[in-house]
Write an enzyme that holds these catalytic residues in place. Structure first.
Site, short mmCIF file in Angstrom:
data_model
loop_
_atom_site.label_atom_id
_atom_site.label_comp_id
_atom_site.label_asym_id
_atom_site.label_seq_id
_atom_site.Cartn_x
_atom_site.Cartn_y
_atom_site.Cartn_z
N GLU A 191 6.76 23.54 30.48
CA GLU A 191 6.30 24.58 31.42
C GLU A 191 4.81 24.39 31.56
O GLU A 191 4.04 24.85 30.72
CB GLU A 191 6.58 25.97 30.87
CG GLU A 191 8.04 26.31 30.74
CD GLU A 191 8.23 27.77 30.39
OE1 GLU A 191 7.91 28.64 31.21
OE2 GLU A 191 8.68 28.05 29.27
N TRP A 218 3.14 37.25 40.00
CA TRP A 218 4.26 36.38 39.72
C TRP A 218 4.85 35.87 41.02
O TRP A 218 4.89 36.63 41.98
CB TRP A 218 5.37 37.12 38.94
CG TRP A 218 4.91 37.54 37.58
CD1 TRP A 218 4.49 38.78 37.21
CD2 TRP A 218 4.84 36.72 36.41
NE1 TRP A 218 4.17 38.79 35.87
CE2 TRP A 218 4.39 37.53 35.36
CE3 TRP A 218 5.12 35.39 36.16
CZ2 TRP A 218 4.19 37.04 34.08
CZ3 TRP A 218 4.94 34.91 34.88
CH2 TRP A 218 4.48 35.72 33.85
N ALA A 264 0.92 28.27 42.93
CA ALA A 264 -0.17 29.24 42.77
C ALA A 264 -1.03 29.19 44.02
O ALA A 264 -1.02 28.20 44.76
CB ALA A 264 -1.03 28.86 41.56
N ARG A 311 11.37 35.97 24.48
CA ARG A 311 11.28 37.42 24.30
C ARG A 311 12.36 38.22 25.02
O ARG A 311 12.88 39.17 24.48
CB ARG A 311 9.91 37.91 24.78
CG ARG A 311 8.75 37.32 23.97
CD ARG A 311 7.41 37.85 24.44
NE ARG A 311 7.16 37.58 25.85
CZ ARG A 311 6.63 36.43 26.30
NH1 ARG A 311 6.32 35.47 25.47
NH2 ARG A 311 6.42 36.26 27.60
N GLU A 340 33.97 19.50 10.69
CA GLU A 340 35.24 19.07 10.09
C GLU A 340 35.43 19.72 8.73
O GLU A 340 36.56 20.12 8.38
CB GLU A 340 35.27 17.54 9.93
CG GLU A 340 35.18 16.76 11.24
CD GLU A 340 33.74 16.47 11.68
OE1 GLU A 340 32.84 17.27 11.32
OE2 GLU A 340 33.53 15.48 12.38
N GLY A 373 1.33 22.78 34.35
CA GLY A 373 0.79 22.69 35.69
C GLY A 373 1.02 21.33 36.34
O GLY A 373 1.64 20.43 35.77
N ARG A 411 14.32 28.61 27.30
CA ARG A 411 13.48 28.36 26.12
C ARG A 411 14.30 28.49 24.84
O ARG A 411 14.15 27.69 23.91
CB ARG A 411 12.35 29.40 26.05
CG ARG A 411 11.24 29.16 27.03
CD ARG A 411 10.15 30.21 26.80
NE ARG A 411 9.11 30.13 27.83
CZ ARG A 411 8.15 31.04 28.00
NH1 ARG A 411 8.11 32.10 27.21
NH2 ARG A 411 7.25 30.89 28.95
N CYS A 434 31.45 12.03 10.25
CA CYS A 434 30.39 11.24 9.61
C CYS A 434 30.86 10.52 8.36
O CYS A 434 31.95 10.77 7.82
CB CYS A 434 29.20 12.14 9.28
SG CYS A 434 29.54 13.25 7.91
C1 AOF Z 1 29.95 15.33 11.64
N1 AOF Z 1 30.25 16.60 11.90
O1 AOF Z 1 29.67 18.67 12.52
C2 AOF Z 1 28.04 17.01 12.66
C3 AOF Z 1 27.75 15.63 12.42
O2 AOF Z 1 21.85 15.43 7.99
P1 AOF Z 1 23.35 15.33 7.73
O3 AOF Z 1 23.70 14.68 6.46
O4 AOF Z 1 24.03 16.63 7.96
O5 AOF Z 1 23.93 14.32 8.82
C4 AOF Z 1 23.48 14.43 10.09
C5 AOF Z 1 24.21 13.49 11.01
O6 AOF Z 1 25.61 13.75 11.01
C6 AOF Z 1 23.74 13.77 12.44
O7 AOF Z 1 22.59 13.09 12.79
C7 AOF Z 1 24.95 13.33 13.19
O8 AOF Z 1 24.96 11.94 13.30
C8 AOF Z 1 26.09 13.79 12.32
N2 AOF Z 1 26.52 15.15 12.67
N3 AOF Z 1 28.74 14.83 11.96
O9 AOF Z 1 30.79 14.59 11.09
C9 AOF Z 1 29.35 17.48 12.38
N4 AOF Z 1 27.10 17.86 13.13
ZN ZN Z 2 30.22 15.19 8.81
#
Ligand code: AOF
Ligand code: ZN
Length: 367
Positions: free
Chosen positions: A297, A175, A167, A212, A55, A299, A189, A78
């Site tokens: 990954e 492989w 195997a 890789r 945002e 056995g 990965r 947030c």
């Molecule tokens: C948002 N917009 O793009 C993301 C959010 O460690 P901080 O302070 O950056 O906060 C991490 C928390 O914020 C994360 O655990 C998740 O709840 C939220 N991520 N929030 O408004 C974002 N990536």
């Molecule tokens: Zn945020």
């Protein structure tokens, strides 16, 4: 509540979020689109390491004032303001005087958990939640699993013959699947926060567990489950750092030798009954360390134990067009069932051919 235009803008935010996949962890990769009078005036996604948030980037990119605009965000904005990490997105949106915020998913993270949405509402901004929620839940499944279930999203990767063998009886396995499938494994990965193997596989194959064959600017953490600290000094996994060894052994001497080589060693409690590393506790520890996803990954023994411990979410099986016969080794070491009711049931979510092999993706069926 939502029109076709809203759907297309959220779809755009979901696409935009993909740019942050693999690089924002443990923070979720979020996308944001800002619209005014039917035109996109700004957009953004979560940046490397998790900040700035989507945002904040979208607001900064606005070509005209965002006052009165509608904001599409894949996750609840947030409400976390920290000196080091920057301002809260909900505060930024309030200051920008946007008119409406549409988000796909409520953020269950305990520092947020609805307070972003309430802060927006308290400021008189219209807030609508749940647009394309299913798609975003799928996209952010690893982060959401860590936060709500306090363990990472766990994917088991297996490579088998057409008759489900990994195997020959003498251990030969290189492989079974072809080069295309093996490259596809490197792609998997690259998307995982961590790749886990067990000491048995380490001793048999001496894998490096690095990415890789595909472009990747962030190596996943490598994890070795080694209950007794049997790892040999010449194991290739010891090169290049970025290795966590999980053990049950209390062997300070060996532990400090490994630590001196840059290895992180962590002790996990053993299960009372079997006397082996408690796999659930191990997964909880991974979540505490901020690992959203773990790709396994390994056995048959560890595969079977993980399955039995109920800590597997998904299995990706590469199936080669060859037959190894019954004496060859299987994929999951499990006790003999006496009833089919005891079987583990899966639901297949994707099937495709990768080179000469087949890739089958399946989710564990809820019991
Ligand atoms: C948002 N917009 O793009 C993301 C959010 O460690 P901080 O302070 O950056 O906060 C991490 C928390 O914020 C994360 O655990 C998740 O709840 C939220 N991520 N929030 O408004 C974002 N990536
Ligand atoms: Zn945020």
């Amino acid at each position: 509540m939502f029109c076709a235009f809203d759907h297309s803008m959220m779809a755009r935010a979901i696409n935009r979020a993909e740019r942050g996949r693999c690089i924002t962890t443990p923070n979720p990769f979020v996308g944001c689109v800002i619209v005014k009078q039917g035109r996109i005036i700004g957009e953004g996604h979560t940046q490397r390491g998790g900040r700035p948030h989507a945002e904040a980037i979208a607001l900064e990119s606005c070509t005209v004032s965002p006052q009165g605009a509608t904001v599409y965000s894949t996750l609840e904005p947030c409400c976390l303001h920290t000196k080091s990490r920057g301002p809260a997105c909900s505060d930024l949106l309030v200051s920008a005087k946007v008119a409406r915020v549409i988000s796909a998913v409520h953020d269950p993270f305990e520092g947020v958990d609805g307070c972003g949405h309430s802060r927006l509402r308290e400021a008189g901004i219209i807030v609508d939640i749940g647009l394309m929620e299913g798609a975003v839940r799928e996209q952010l499944r690893a982060f959401l699993t860590r936060v709500t279930r306090r363990r990472p999203w766990v994917t088991l990767k297996v490579a088998t013959s057409f008759d489900g063998k990994t195997a020959l009886a003498n251990g030969q396995s290189k492989w079974i699947t072809g080069a295309d499938a093996r490259r596809d494994v490197h792609r998997m990965r690259a998307e995982a926060c961590a790749v886990l193997t067990g000491i048995g596989t380490l001793m048999a194959d001496d894998p490096q567990l690095t990415v890789r064959d595909v472009p990747c600017d962030r190596q996943p953490l490598r994890i070795l489950l080694d209950s007794r600290l049997d790892i040999s000094d010449s194991a290739r996994i010891l090169d290049g750092g970025n290795l966590l060894v999980v053990t049950a052994a209390q062997n300070e001497g060996r532990e400090s030798q490994l630590t001196a080589r840059g290895v992180d060693v962590v002790r996990v409690p053993v299960e009372q009954i079997k006397g082996k590393v408690d796999l659930r506790k191990m997964m909880e520890m991974f979540a505490v360390r901020g690992l959203n996803s773990v790709m396994v990954e390994t056995g048959a023994k560890l595969n079977g134990s993980l399955l039995a411990a109920g800590v597997v979410d998904e299995i990706v099986a590469y199936v080669a067009p060859s037959i190894l016969g019954d004496p060859a080794r299987g994929v999951f070491a499990l006790p003999a069932f006496t009833s089919l009711a005891d079987r583990t049931e899966l639901s297949i979510t994707d099937v495709r051919q990768v080179g000469a092999d087949l890739r089958v993706t399946a989710l564990m069926k809820e019991k």
